[in-house]
Structures are given as structure tokens and as C-alpha cells.
Design an enzyme around this catalytic site. Structure first.
Site, short mmCIF file in Angstrom:
data_model
loop_
_atom_site.label_atom_id
_atom_site.label_comp_id
_atom_site.label_asym_id
_atom_site.label_seq_id
_atom_site.Cartn_x
_atom_site.Cartn_y
_atom_site.Cartn_z
CG HIS A 80 16.84 12.34 88.48
ND1 HIS A 80 16.32 12.51 87.04
CD2 HIS A 80 16.06 11.52 89.30
CE1 HIS A 80 15.06 11.41 87.41
NE2 HIS A 80 15.15 11.00 88.44
NE ARG A 128 8.58 49.60 72.78
CZ ARG A 128 7.85 50.22 73.48
NH1 ARG A 128 6.87 50.18 73.76
NH2 ARG A 128 8.42 51.44 73.98
N GLY A 142 14.16 54.18 85.19
CA GLY A 142 13.68 52.79 84.91
C GLY A 142 13.07 52.62 83.56
P1 FAD Z 1 13.58 52.70 77.44
O1 FAD Z 1 13.49 51.59 78.40
O2 FAD Z 1 12.46 52.95 76.39
O3 FAD Z 1 14.03 54.04 78.07
C1 FAD Z 1 14.09 55.46 77.48
C2 FAD Z 1 14.05 56.35 78.34
O4 FAD Z 1 14.40 57.71 77.71
C3 FAD Z 1 12.34 56.62 78.78
O5 FAD Z 1 12.21 56.49 80.05
C4 FAD Z 1 12.08 58.05 78.09
O6 FAD Z 1 11.19 58.39 79.15
C5 FAD Z 1 13.48 58.72 78.35
N1 FAD Z 1 13.38 59.66 77.23
C6 FAD Z 1 12.96 59.76 75.99
N2 FAD Z 1 13.73 60.68 75.21
C7 FAD Z 1 13.90 61.47 76.19
C8 FAD Z 1 14.59 62.69 76.31
N3 FAD Z 1 14.70 63.62 74.94
N4 FAD Z 1 14.80 63.36 77.30
C9 FAD Z 1 15.01 62.68 78.61
N5 FAD Z 1 14.35 61.52 78.74
C10 FAD Z 1 13.95 60.84 77.53
N6 FAD Z 1 12.50 43.37 77.44
C11 FAD Z 1 13.12 42.37 77.76
O7 FAD Z 1 14.25 42.30 77.60
N7 FAD Z 1 12.14 41.47 78.57
C12 FAD Z 1 11.04 41.78 78.72
O8 FAD Z 1 10.36 41.07 79.56
C13 FAD Z 1 10.28 42.71 78.03
N8 FAD Z 1 9.12 43.00 78.28
C14 FAD Z 1 8.37 44.15 77.89
C15 FAD Z 1 7.02 44.24 77.97
C16 FAD Z 1 6.41 45.53 77.36
C17 FAD Z 1 4.79 45.46 77.32
C18 FAD Z 1 7.29 46.62 76.49
C19 FAD Z 1 6.46 47.54 75.96
C20 FAD Z 1 8.34 46.29 76.47
C21 FAD Z 1 9.23 45.11 76.97
N9 FAD Z 1 10.57 44.96 76.77
C22 FAD Z 1 11.03 43.79 77.47
C23 FAD Z 1 11.42 45.93 75.96
C24 FAD Z 1 12.05 46.54 76.95
O9 FAD Z 1 11.24 47.38 77.73
C25 FAD Z 1 12.95 47.55 75.97
O10 FAD Z 1 13.89 46.90 75.10
C26 FAD Z 1 13.90 48.27 76.92
O11 FAD Z 1 13.34 49.20 78.01
C27 FAD Z 1 14.91 49.31 76.24
O12 FAD Z 1 15.63 49.93 77.30
P2 FAD Z 1 16.11 51.68 76.68
O13 FAD Z 1 17.05 52.23 78.00
O14 FAD Z 1 16.89 51.44 75.31
O15 FAD Z 1 14.87 52.38 76.28
P1 NAI Z 2 6.75 42.42 67.60
O1 NAI Z 2 7.51 42.85 66.46
O2 NAI Z 2 7.24 41.38 68.51
O3 NAI Z 2 5.35 41.80 66.95
C1 NAI Z 2 4.61 42.60 66.03
C2 NAI Z 2 3.60 41.52 65.35
O4 NAI Z 2 2.70 42.42 64.64
C3 NAI Z 2 4.37 40.90 64.28
O5 NAI Z 2 3.82 39.56 64.44
C4 NAI Z 2 3.85 41.35 63.02
O6 NAI Z 2 3.98 40.58 61.72
C5 NAI Z 2 2.51 42.07 63.55
N1 NAI Z 2 1.94 43.07 62.52
C6 NAI Z 2 2.74 44.12 62.01
N2 NAI Z 2 1.78 44.84 61.36
C7 NAI Z 2 0.72 44.40 61.57
C8 NAI Z 2 -0.60 44.94 61.22
N3 NAI Z 2 -0.78 46.10 60.35
N4 NAI Z 2 -1.57 44.05 61.36
C9 NAI Z 2 -1.63 42.93 61.81
N5 NAI Z 2 -0.44 42.50 62.48
C10 NAI Z 2 0.84 43.15 62.36
O7 NAI Z 2 6.04 43.61 68.47
P2 NAI Z 2 5.47 43.89 69.91
O8 NAI Z 2 4.71 42.65 70.32
O9 NAI Z 2 4.50 45.04 69.58
O10 NAI Z 2 6.70 44.10 70.82
C11 NAI Z 2 7.40 45.18 70.46
C12 NAI Z 2 8.79 44.67 70.92
O11 NAI Z 2 9.06 44.85 72.68
C13 NAI Z 2 9.40 43.25 70.75
O12 NAI Z 2 9.76 43.09 69.48
C14 NAI Z 2 10.21 43.05 71.85
O13 NAI Z 2 11.59 43.31 71.37
C15 NAI Z 2 9.91 43.83 73.09
N6 NAI Z 2 9.16 42.87 74.23
C16 NAI Z 2 9.95 41.97 74.38
C17 NAI Z 2 9.39 41.21 75.63
C18 NAI Z 2 10.12 40.09 76.08
O14 NAI Z 2 11.15 40.05 75.94
N7 NAI Z 2 9.51 39.00 76.55
C19 NAI Z 2 8.04 41.38 75.78
C20 NAI Z 2 7.37 42.62 75.30
C21 NAI Z 2 7.86 43.20 74.27
#
Ligand code: FAD
Ligand code: NAI
Length: 464
Positions: free
Chosen positions: A443, A272, A39
Site C-alpha cells: 500500500h 492480419r 525480430g
Molecule cells: P512474425 O513476427 O511475423 O515473424 C515472421 C518472420 O518470418 C518475418 O520476419 C518474415 O520476414 C519472415 N518470413 C516469412 N516468410 C519467410 C520465408 N519464406 N523465408 C524467410 N523468412 C520469412 N503482439 C504482442 O504480443 N504485443 C504487442 O504489443 C503487439 N503489437 C503489435 C503491433 C503491431 C503494429 C503489429 C502489426 C503486431 C503486433 N503484435 C503484438 C503482434 C506480433 O507482432 C505477432 O504476433 C508476432 O510478431 C508473431 O510472431 P511470429 O514469429 O509468428 O511472426
Molecule cells: P483486430 O482483429 O484486432 O481488429 C480488426 C477490427 O477490424 C475488428 O474490430 C473488425 O471487426 C474490424 N473490421 C474487419 N473488417 C472490417 C471492415 N471491412 N471494415 C471495418 N472494420 C472491419 O486486427 P488488427 O487491429 O489489424 O490487429 C491484428 C492483430 O495484431 C491483432 O488481432 C493482434 O493479435 C495483433 N496486435 C496485438 C497488439 C497487442 O497485443 N497490443 C497490438 C497490435 C496488433
């Protein structure tokens, strides 16, 4: 003979969807994942646990502050361990669901760290030692991790990243969030609702920099009204953790005196970065850009037979973007016409009010010199939102001035996360604002605001 048609490294939304689709299309597939559960970030420490806490904390706040206005007298008390427990149960059920889908679609889950050691060669170091896998194609889906900040050392005790902020042992008295992006505002909202004072320190002079500016302004006003404090245009110079708290220092970006905030917890959320270390990219010649993202052309990297999808590549770091790329990448490998429409990838922030957007912002259209018309409708004029006491926000539709084709939609308000899909479908079909304006909507629903905003493009909104 290769062991597999495709080996996928990473079991997040990119990796697991690629693996499942490969299985569905009859490809022999393996997915390598180093975590104990499938996941990825999304299910384990991202989308799912954060939405579980957003929902629970919203229920808590509604019960505490809004029930009285609905004529309900209730005494509400937080049970944080139980709230965390129900979050963990959801995560557990959903990660197990992926393992079930792997079995159903005959995907091998190889536990351990995957590394490219040559063309079509992946070495996995896992709990049972090293395994060598060969594959016709390798898909990299290793995702992303929190970006660090010099002077702010994450210890997951007092100074946490998103993973730590999903598991705080107590409600902070004062939480300082560094970064007014999606994570900072979602997780800041969770802890504010549960009782913390929340201060958000942001480098830029606005919150959520990629959002449509008018939507971001309304969003900031709403969060401020709820009690969140913003320090904008502020550069964090350090965070020092002590036993019981943290001192955060920052100075105005424009120059000026250093200030300090005392907090009991600090959340670092400034973006990130892609995960590519220790993956053996150099062994096969996979190129990355200056920020470490793997460069791709229709998912193909610079190395033959190696593909990349999801957060580790360019584009929005979103689970549904990773999922769409996974499906398209595997379908292309299987000889089908895999396709991702990058102009129709919705973006949602799951706070209250929610923010949901798709397509171009007004700023982007102006910069590209595209003439557009605007239709806007406030939730104060929507009967369902009004009777539900949640009439904050609006729906804004941007349509091409000549063709009326929908170019962008920006919503802030109640349940907009569940409504943006309607506009995604309209845009996917090349729809015009008039198509939505002339579609009958039930509605009284909040979805009528979508239609009224579209009607507003031609100036015949009726409910205002
Ligand atoms: P990941 O989900 O990061 O999966 C990569 C996997 O690869 C990991 O499990 C890792 O352990 C594994 N891995 C890495 N390197 C290796 C290796 N060499 N060998 C084996 N395994 C490895 N996105 C949304 O669309 N909606 C949201 O509401 C949302 N909320 C978020 C909330 C938070 C707090 C965070 C941090 C992120 C959120 N995101 C959200 C972003 C979302 O989680 C990511 O965009 C998404 O998980 C990306 O998917 P991915 O498969 O590219 O990578
Ligand atoms: P973000 O890119 O959304 O926001 C980072 C913020 O930090 C920006 O406003 C930026 O200007 C600020 N910033 C950067 N450097 C700074 C510094 N040195 N001091 C103070 N502020 C600074 O990144 P975030 O919130 O960490 O999320 C990462 C990614 O995870 C998102 O871009 C999104 O793609 C994904 N995500 C998506 C969610 C969703 O779809 N609901 C929920 C959570 C994460």
C-alpha cells in the site's frame, strides 16, 4: 547426414525463440529470415516500434495537458523527427540483441527467403544466391501480414497499413482508421495524442470485438472522451487517394445512405492473415485451412518432420503466444515435455487507459453455461491511482461459482499491462480468487485493486 537438427523459417518471436531454445538444448539450429534484421513483425514493425511511439506520445500528452494539474508549468513542443529517431534506435538495439543471442547460442542465421523443396529440404534464396539446407525437422514460423480490403489500396503514402502508420512524415490533420481493433486503437491513440483528429470506422456495432463487452464499453467511453470519434456498424466501400488526401466512403451495415469522410491519411487495420505464399507447402503436403492458417496438432503439421508455430497457425496473433509455442515445440523435439496453456494467454492493449485481460469473458462463460461469481473494483477507489490523477477503469475477476477457481480477469486502467501477470501466475497454479484476496499487497499501489477485486468475489471489498 542432415546439415541441421532443426531449420526454422522466420526470425520473429516464434522463429527466434525456437532457434535460441534449440541452441540452448544442444540442437544444431539454423534460422532463415528474409528481412535484413531479425525480430520479425514484432521487433521491426509491430510491438516494439508501436510501444515506443505509444510511450513517447503519452509523455507528450501528459506533459501538455496533465502537468498543470500536478503544479508543473511547462511549455511542450513536438519534435516528430526526433520521436521517430528514438523509436528507430530502440528497434535497432533490440534486433541486434537477437543477432547477439544467435551467436551466443550457436544458431546460424541464414539470410534469404526459405522454401520447402522436399522432406527435410529447405532452399534459401538470399543475397548470395541459393543455399540448400537439410534438416531432421523444419519449423515454419513465417508469421502474418496485414489483411487487404477491396477498394482500399494501401500505397504507404496516403493509405497506410500499420507499418506505414508507424512512420508518417507529419501529424495528420484528420486520420481515418478502418477497424476498431488493437492496431487501429493503439496507433489511432498515438496520432490523436500528437494532434490529429481521429475517426475510427468499424464494421461491427462495437469496438474490440473479442474483449469482454463491459470492458469494451468502458474502453470506448474513455477513448471518446479523449476525442476519438467512432463510426460503428459502418461498411467501408472505398478509399480514393489524391495528392494531398483521401476520400473514404462508407455506408451503414444495416442499410442506408453512403457517407464520405475527407482525411489526409487512412490507416487500414482490419486484421492480419498468415504468410504461406511461396513457401513450398504443397511440395511436402502441409495442409492449410480455408483462411490460410497452417493446421497443426501439438505443432506438428500434416507433413512428417514439419512443424508450425506463431501467427501462421491458429490462435491469438500475439508475440508471447508465438514465443510459448516456440519453446514448447523445440522442447518436444528435444524429448522434453513442451507445453502451452492456451487458457492463460494474456492480451493487452497499450492505450491510455490500458486494457489487460486473461481467460474467459463473461459472454464466453454464459455461452458455456458455467456458473460464475464476479468481483469488481474501480480505480476511483484506489488511493495510488487517485493521487496520480489516473483513476479511470476497473479490475473485474470472474471465478467459478462452486470451486472459486479464477476463470477470467478483465482490467482497464493505469499500468494494467504490468499487473495482469499476477493473475496469469495465479491461474497457471489453478488459483482461486480467495488466494489473491488473502495475499498481502503493498500500500499504496495500483496492485491493491487486483486484491480488492478478488475480495469482491466473496463480497468483502474494503476500499470502495
Ligand atoms: P512474425 O513476427 O511475423 O515473424 C515472421 C518472420 O518470418 C518475418 O520476419 C518474415 O520476414 C519472415 N518470413 C516469412 N516468410 C519467410 C520465408 N519464406 N523465408 C524467410 N523468412 C520469412 N503482439 C504482442 O504480443 N504485443 C504487442 O504489443 C503487439 N503489437 C503489435 C503491433 C503491431 C503494429 C503489429 C502489426 C503486431 C503486433 N503484435 C503484438 C503482434 C506480433 O507482432 C505477432 O504476433 C508476432 O510478431 C508473431 O510472431 P511470429 O514469429 O509468428 O511472426
Ligand atoms: P483486430 O482483429 O484486432 O481488429 C480488426 C477490427 O477490424 C475488428 O474490430 C473488425 O471487426 C474490424 N473490421 C474487419 N473488417 C472490417 C471492415 N471491412 N471494415 C471495418 N472494420 C472491419 O486486427 P488488427 O487491429 O489489424 O490487429 C491484428 C492483430 O495484431 C491483432 O488481432 C493482434 O493479435 C495483433 N496486435 C496485438 C497488439 C497487442 O497485443 N497490443 C497490438 C497490435 C496488433
Amino acid at each position: 547426414m542432415a546439415d541441421y537438427d532443426v531449420v526454422i523459417i522466420g526470425g520473429g518471436p516464434g522463429g527466434y525463440n525456437a532457434a535460441i531454445r534449440a541452441g540452448q538444448l544442444g540442437l544444431k539450429a539454423a534460422c532463415v529470415e528474409s528481412r535484413a534484421t531479425l525480430g520479425g513483425t514484432c521487433l521491426n514493425v509491430g510491438c516494439i516500434p508501436s510501444k515506443a511511439l505509444l510511450h513517447a506520445s503519452e509523455m507528450f500528452e501528459v506533459a501538455k495537458t496533465d502537468f498543470a494539474g500536478l503544479g508543473i508549468d511547462a511549455t511542450v513542443q513536438l519534435n516528430l523527427p526526433n520521436m521517430m529517431g528514438q523509436k528507430a534506435q530502440s528497434v535497432d538495439a533490440l534486433t541486434k540483441g537477437i543477432a547477439f543471442l544467435f551467436r551466443k547460442n550457436k544458431v546460424d542465421w541464414i539470410k534469404g527467403w526459405g522454401r520447402l523443396v522436399g522432406p527435410g529440404q529447405v532452399e534459401v534464396t538470399g543475397p548470395d544466391g541459393a543455399t540448400a539446407l537439410s534438416a531432421k525437422a523444419v519449423v515454419i514460423a513465417t508469421g502474418s501480414e496485414p489483411s487487404p480490403l477491396t477498394g482500399v489500396e494501401v500505397d504507404q503514402k496516403r493509405i497506410v497499413d500499420s507499418t506505414g502508420a508507424l512512420d508518417l512524415p507529419e501529424v495528420p490533420k484528420h486520420l481515418v482508421v478502418i477497424g476498431a481493433g488493437v492496431i487501429g486503437l493503439e496507433l489511432g491513440s498515438v496520432w490523436r495524442r500528437l494532434g490529429a483528429q481521429v475517426t475510427v470506422v468499424e464494421y461491427l456495432d462495437r469496438i474490440t470485438p473479442t474483449l469482454d463487452a463491459e470492458t469494451a464499453r468502458t474502453f470506448q467511453r474513455a477513448l471518446t472522451k479523449q476525442g476519438m470519434v467512432f463510426e460503428l456498424g459502418a461498411k467501408v466501400t472505398g478509399a480514393k487517394a489524391k495528392k494531398t488526401g483521401v476520400t473514404v466512403t462508407f455506408e451503414p451495415v444495416a442499410g442506408g445512405e453512403t457517407r464520405a469522410l475527407e482525411a489526409d491519411y487512412v490507416l487500414l487495420a482490419i486484421g492480419r492473415r498468415p504468410v504461406t505464399e511461396g513457401l513450398g507447402l504443397e511440395a511436402v503436403g502441409v495442409k492449410t485451412d480455408a483462411r490460410g492458417f497452417i493446421e497443426t496438432d501439438r505443432f506438428a503439421t500434416s507433413a512428417p518432420g514439419v512443424y508450425a508455430i506463431g501467427d501462421v497457425t491458429h490462435g491469438p496473433m500475439l508475440a508471447h503466444k508465438a514465443e510459448d509455442e516456440a519453446v514448447a515445440c523445440i522442447e518436444s523435439l528435444a524429448g522434453h515435455a513442451g507445453h502451452v496453456n492456451y487458457s492463460v494467454i494474456p492480451n493487452v492493449i497499450y492505450t491510455f487507459p490500458e486494457v489487460a485481460t486473461v481467460g474467459a469473458t463473461e459472454e464466453e462463460l454464459k455461452a458455456a453455461n458455467i456458473a460464475y461469481k464476479v468481483g469488481k473494483f474501480p480505480f476511483t477507489a484506489n488511493s495510488r491511482a487517485k493521487v496520480n490523477h489516473e483513476a479511470e477503469g476497473f479490475v473485474k475477476v470472474l471465478a467459478d461459482a462452486a470451486s472459486d477457481r479464477i476463470l477470467g480477469v478483465h482490467m482497464i486502467g493505469p499500468s494494467v499491462s504490468e499487473m495482469i501477470g499476477e493473475y496469469c501466475v495465479a491461474m497457471e497454479f489453478g488459483g482461486a480468487s480467495e488466494d489473491v484476496a488473502r495475499t498481502c499487497h503493498p500500500h499504496p499501489t495500483r496492485s491493491e485493486a487486483l486484491r480488492q477485486a478478488a475480495m469482491g468475489v466473496e463480497g468483502w471489498t474494503m476500499q470502495a
